[in-house]
Design a protein around this motif. Sequence first.
Motif, PDB file in Angstrom:
ATOM      1  N   ALA A  49      45.643  11.495  35.912  1.00 57.36           N
ATOM      2  CA  ALA A  49      46.856  12.295  36.060  1.00 57.36           C
ATOM      3  C   ALA A  49      47.066  12.587  37.539  1.00 57.36           C
ATOM      4  O   ALA A  49      46.108  12.618  38.314  1.00 57.36           O
ATOM      5  CB  ALA A  49      46.740  13.596  35.268  1.00 57.36           C
ATOM      6  N   TYR A  50      48.315  12.772  37.937  1.00 56.64           N
ATOM      7  CA  TYR A  50      48.659  13.052  39.331  1.00 56.64           C
ATOM      8  C   TYR A  50      49.078  14.510  39.473  1.00 56.64           C
ATOM      9  O   TYR A  50      49.804  15.033  38.620  1.00 56.64           O
ATOM     10  CB  TYR A  50      49.807  12.137  39.792  1.00 56.64           C
ATOM     11  N   TYR A  51      48.623  15.133  40.564  1.00 53.22           N
ATOM     12  CA  TYR A  51      48.885  16.547  40.795  1.00 53.22           C
ATOM     13  C   TYR A  51      49.271  16.769  42.253  1.00 53.22           C
ATOM     14  O   TYR A  51      48.841  16.027  43.126  1.00 53.22           O
ATOM     15  CB  TYR A  51      47.615  17.391  40.560  1.00 53.22           C
ATOM     16  N   THR A  52      50.018  17.853  42.490  1.00 52.95           N
ATOM     17  CA  THR A  52      50.110  18.359  43.851  1.00 52.95           C
ATOM     18  C   THR A  52      48.771  19.042  44.128  1.00 52.95           C
ATOM     19  O   THR A  52      47.970  19.254  43.214  1.00 52.95           O
ATOM     20  CB  THR A  52      51.254  19.385  43.999  1.00 52.95           C
ATOM     21  N   GLU A  53      48.537  19.421  45.369  1.00 55.74           N
ATOM     22  CA  GLU A  53      47.258  20.050  45.710  1.00 55.74           C
ATOM     23  C   GLU A  53      47.028  21.327  44.896  1.00 55.74           C
ATOM     24  O   GLU A  53      45.957  21.518  44.311  1.00 55.74           O
ATOM     25  CB  GLU A  53      47.214  20.362  47.202  1.00 55.74           C
ATOM     26  N   GLU A  54      48.028  22.195  44.841  1.00 56.94           N
ATOM     27  CA  GLU A  54      47.874  23.450  44.096  1.00 56.94           C
ATOM     28  C   GLU A  54      47.722  23.198  42.595  1.00 56.94           C
ATOM     29  O   GLU A  54      46.923  23.850  41.928  1.00 56.94           O
ATOM     30  CB  GLU A  54      49.048  24.386  44.361  1.00 56.94           C
ATOM     31  N   GLY A  55      48.515  22.268  42.073  1.00 63.12           N
ATOM     32  CA  GLY A  55      48.418  21.944  40.648  1.00 63.12           C
ATOM     33  C   GLY A  55      47.046  21.411  40.285  1.00 63.12           C
ATOM     34  O   GLY A  55      46.482  21.772  39.245  1.00 63.12           O
ATOM     35  N   PHE A  56      46.498  20.565  41.153  1.00 63.30           N
ATOM     36  CA  PHE A  56      45.161  20.041  40.894  1.00 63.30           C
ATOM     37  C   PHE A  56      44.120  21.153  40.929  1.00 63.30           C
ATOM     38  O   PHE A  56      43.269  21.252  40.040  1.00 63.30           O
ATOM     39  CB  PHE A  56      44.764  18.966  41.912  1.00 63.30           C
ATOM     40  N   LYS A  57      44.169  21.988  41.965  1.00 66.06           N
ATOM     41  CA  LYS A  57      43.158  23.039  42.088  1.00 66.06           C
ATOM     42  C   LYS A  57      43.172  23.964  40.878  1.00 66.06           C
ATOM     43  O   LYS A  57      42.125  24.382  40.393  1.00 66.06           O
ATOM     44  CB  LYS A  57      43.369  23.822  43.384  1.00 66.06           C
ATOM     45  N   THR A  58      44.360  24.265  40.366  1.00 67.91           N
ATOM     46  CA  THR A  58      44.466  25.116  39.181  1.00 67.91           C
ATOM     47  C   THR A  58      43.857  24.417  37.962  1.00 67.91           C
ATOM     48  O   THR A  58      43.037  25.002  37.249  1.00 67.91           O
ATOM     49  CB  THR A  58      45.936  25.488  38.913  1.00 67.91           C
ATOM     50  N   ALA A  59      44.238  23.160  37.719  1.00 68.68           N
ATOM     51  CA  ALA A  59      43.712  22.417  36.576  1.00 68.68           C
ATOM     52  C   ALA A  59      42.199  22.221  36.706  1.00 68.68           C
ATOM     53  O   ALA A  59      41.451  22.398  35.738  1.00 68.68           O
ATOM     54  CB  ALA A  59      44.420  21.066  36.455  1.00 68.68           C
ATOM     55  N   TYR A  71      31.161  33.921  40.129  1.00 69.38           N
ATOM     56  CA  TYR A  71      31.949  35.114  40.405  1.00 69.38           C
ATOM     57  C   TYR A  71      31.733  35.558  41.855  1.00 69.38           C
ATOM     58  O   TYR A  71      30.752  35.187  42.488  1.00 69.38           O
ATOM     59  CB  TYR A  71      31.506  36.259  39.479  1.00 69.38           C
ATOM     60  N   TYR A  72      32.656  36.368  42.334  1.00 66.19           N
ATOM     61  CA  TYR A  72      32.484  37.064  43.608  1.00 66.19           C
ATOM     62  C   TYR A  72      32.750  38.546  43.354  1.00 66.19           C
ATOM     63  O   TYR A  72      33.422  38.923  42.391  1.00 66.19           O
ATOM     64  CB  TYR A  72      33.387  36.495  44.701  1.00 66.19           C
ATOM     65  N   GLN A  73      32.210  39.393  44.211  1.00 69.10           N
ATOM     66  CA  GLN A  73      32.304  40.832  44.002  1.00 69.10           C
ATOM     67  C   GLN A  73      33.585  41.374  44.627  1.00 69.10           C
ATOM     68  O   GLN A  73      33.877  41.115  45.787  1.00 69.10           O
ATOM     69  CB  GLN A  73      31.088  41.522  44.626  1.00 69.10           C
ATOM     70  N   VAL A  74      34.364  42.140  43.843  1.00 72.15           N
ATOM     71  CA  VAL A  74      35.597  42.748  44.348  1.00 72.15           C
ATOM     72  C   VAL A  74      35.428  44.254  44.577  1.00 72.15           C
ATOM     73  O   VAL A  74      36.174  44.852  45.338  1.00 72.15           O
ATOM     74  CB  VAL A  74      36.805  42.478  43.414  1.00 72.15           C
ATOM     75  N   ALA A  75      34.463  44.853  43.909  1.00 63.93           N
ATOM     76  CA  ALA A  75      34.129  46.276  44.083  1.00 63.93           C
ATOM     77  C   ALA A  75      32.730  46.463  43.497  1.00 63.93           C
ATOM     78  O   ALA A  75      32.167  45.532  42.908  1.00 63.93           O
ATOM     79  CB  ALA A  75      35.135  47.165  43.359  1.00 63.93           C
ATOM     80  N   GLU A  76      32.192  47.663  43.641  1.00 66.58           N
ATOM     81  CA  GLU A  76      30.854  47.902  43.116  1.00 66.58           C
ATOM     82  C   GLU A  76      30.838  47.695  41.604  1.00 66.58           C
ATOM     83  O   GLU A  76      31.659  48.262  40.866  1.00 66.58           O
ATOM     84  CB  GLU A  76      30.394  49.328  43.448  1.00 66.58           C
ATOM     85  N   ASN A  77      29.932  46.814  41.156  1.00 66.71           N
ATOM     86  CA  ASN A  77      29.791  46.458  39.738  1.00 66.71           C
ATOM     87  C   ASN A  77      31.060  45.854  39.139  1.00 66.71           C
ATOM     88  O   ASN A  77      31.288  45.937  37.939  1.00 66.71           O
ATOM     89  CB  ASN A  77      29.339  47.666  38.909  1.00 66.71           C
ATOM     90  N   GLN A  78      31.909  45.260  39.979  1.00 63.96           N
ATOM     91  CA  GLN A  78      33.132  44.607  39.484  1.00 63.96           C
ATOM     92  C   GLN A  78      33.212  43.206  40.098  1.00 63.96           C
ATOM     93  O   GLN A  78      33.192  43.054  41.317  1.00 63.96           O
ATOM     94  CB  GLN A  78      34.366  45.425  39.863  1.00 63.96           C
ATOM     95  N   TYR A  79      33.331  42.193  39.227  1.00 65.50           N
ATOM     96  CA  TYR A  79      33.299  40.800  39.661  1.00 65.50           C
ATOM     97  C   TYR A  79      34.472  40.042  39.062  1.00 65.50           C
ATOM     98  O   TYR A  79      34.921  40.350  37.962  1.00 65.50           O
ATOM     99  CB  TYR A  79      31.984  40.139  39.223  1.00 65.50           C
ATOM    100  N   GLU A  80      34.945  39.048  39.787  1.00 73.58           N
ATOM    101  CA  GLU A  80      35.998  38.160  39.290  1.00 73.58           C
ATOM    102  C   GLU A  80      35.565  36.725  39.522  1.00 73.58           C
ATOM    103  O   GLU A  80      34.789  36.435  40.437  1.00 73.58           O
ATOM    104  CB  GLU A  80      37.328  38.447  40.004  1.00 73.58           C
ATOM    105  N   THR A  81      36.124  35.817  38.697  1.00 76.74           N
ATOM    106  CA  THR A  81      35.769  34.407  38.858  1.00 76.74           C
ATOM    107  C   THR A  81      36.371  33.862  40.151  1.00 76.74           C
ATOM    108  O   THR A  81      37.360  34.397  40.659  1.00 76.74           O
ATOM    109  CB  THR A  81      36.271  33.553  37.672  1.00 76.74           C
ATOM    110  N   ILE A  82      35.777  32.795  40.644  1.00 81.40           N
ATOM    111  CA  ILE A  82      36.289  32.179  41.873  1.00 81.40           C
ATOM    112  C   ILE A  82      37.740  31.755  41.658  1.00 81.40           C
ATOM    113  O   ILE A  82      38.174  31.521  40.531  1.00 81.40           O
ATOM    114  CB  ILE A  82      35.402  31.006  42.322  1.00 81.40           C
ATOM    115  N   THR A  83      38.491  31.665  42.748  1.00 82.06           N
ATOM    116  CA  THR A  83      39.926  31.372  42.677  1.00 82.06           C
ATOM    117  C   THR A  83      40.241  30.047  43.364  1.00 82.06           C
ATOM    118  O   THR A  83      39.399  29.497  44.088  1.00 82.06           O
ATOM    119  CB  THR A  83      40.738  32.489  43.362  1.00 82.06           C
ATOM    120  N   VAL A  84      41.465  29.571  43.174  1.00 81.16           N
ATOM    121  CA  VAL A  84      41.878  28.308  43.795  1.00 81.16           C
ATOM    122  C   VAL A  84      41.840  28.390  45.322  1.00 81.16           C
ATOM    123  O   VAL A  84      41.631  27.385  45.992  1.00 81.16           O
ATOM    124  CB  VAL A  84      43.277  27.849  43.321  1.00 81.16           C
ATOM    125  N   ASP A  85      42.040  29.577  45.881  1.00 86.95           N
ATOM    126  CA  ASP A  85      41.976  29.734  47.334  1.00 86.95           C
ATOM    127  C   ASP A  85      40.581  29.479  47.887  1.00 86.95           C
ATOM    128  O   ASP A  85      40.417  29.273  49.087  1.00 86.95           O
ATOM    129  CB  ASP A  85      42.425  31.146  47.739  1.00 86.95           C
TER     130      ASP A  85
END
Length: 183
Positions: A49-59, A71-85
């Motif tokens: 499949a063909y993607y733009t850069e952002e579309g590929f990173k999201t998929a 995950y990365y830490q956003v606050a004490e005892n609060q984590y979020e999954t890595i992002t396309v950025d």
Amino acid sequence: SWSNNVNTPIYCHENTETSLKKATHLVVAATLSVGADEDGTTLVRWRNAYYTEEGFKTAFLNNFLSAHKYYYQVAENQYETITVDMLDFAFNTEEEQVTEKDYEAIVTLNTTEQLYTLSGTTATPVDASVVEDKLEGFATVKLWNDGKTYYFLPIAHLADSGKNAIVRNHVYQMNLNSVSGLG
């Protein structure tokens, strides 16, 4: 040479090899863009499949996170999954060889954040090289970075005969009417 001025004639040594793979080719450089964008558009081919850069990173990230949770830490005892950025590409350059083919790229990390795995409420730090290895093993993609692409046209001596060769004391004129595919 790739760096020669396109308006300057250059001498090409005689090549009477008629095999298409070994025949001398003219290289045409092009820039691919989406819509009216005059700048090149980075395009990625992954899993047919063909993607733009952002579309590929999201998929890619959605697929990657279903198998590997980081995950990365956003606050004490609060984590979020890595992002396309936090994703980028690595590809062959004059200084570095990262894949076997020049049109291939791998996905890499573009963050200095400390990454973690989570087990319940326990966060365990993970070395970035471990995540890089997982990313690299997850996908090798075909990349048109900034839309840069090349087309190779065999030079035909006596075109009607099907012979692809460069013969001394001949001048070859080629007319490019169209291209097919993304190069």
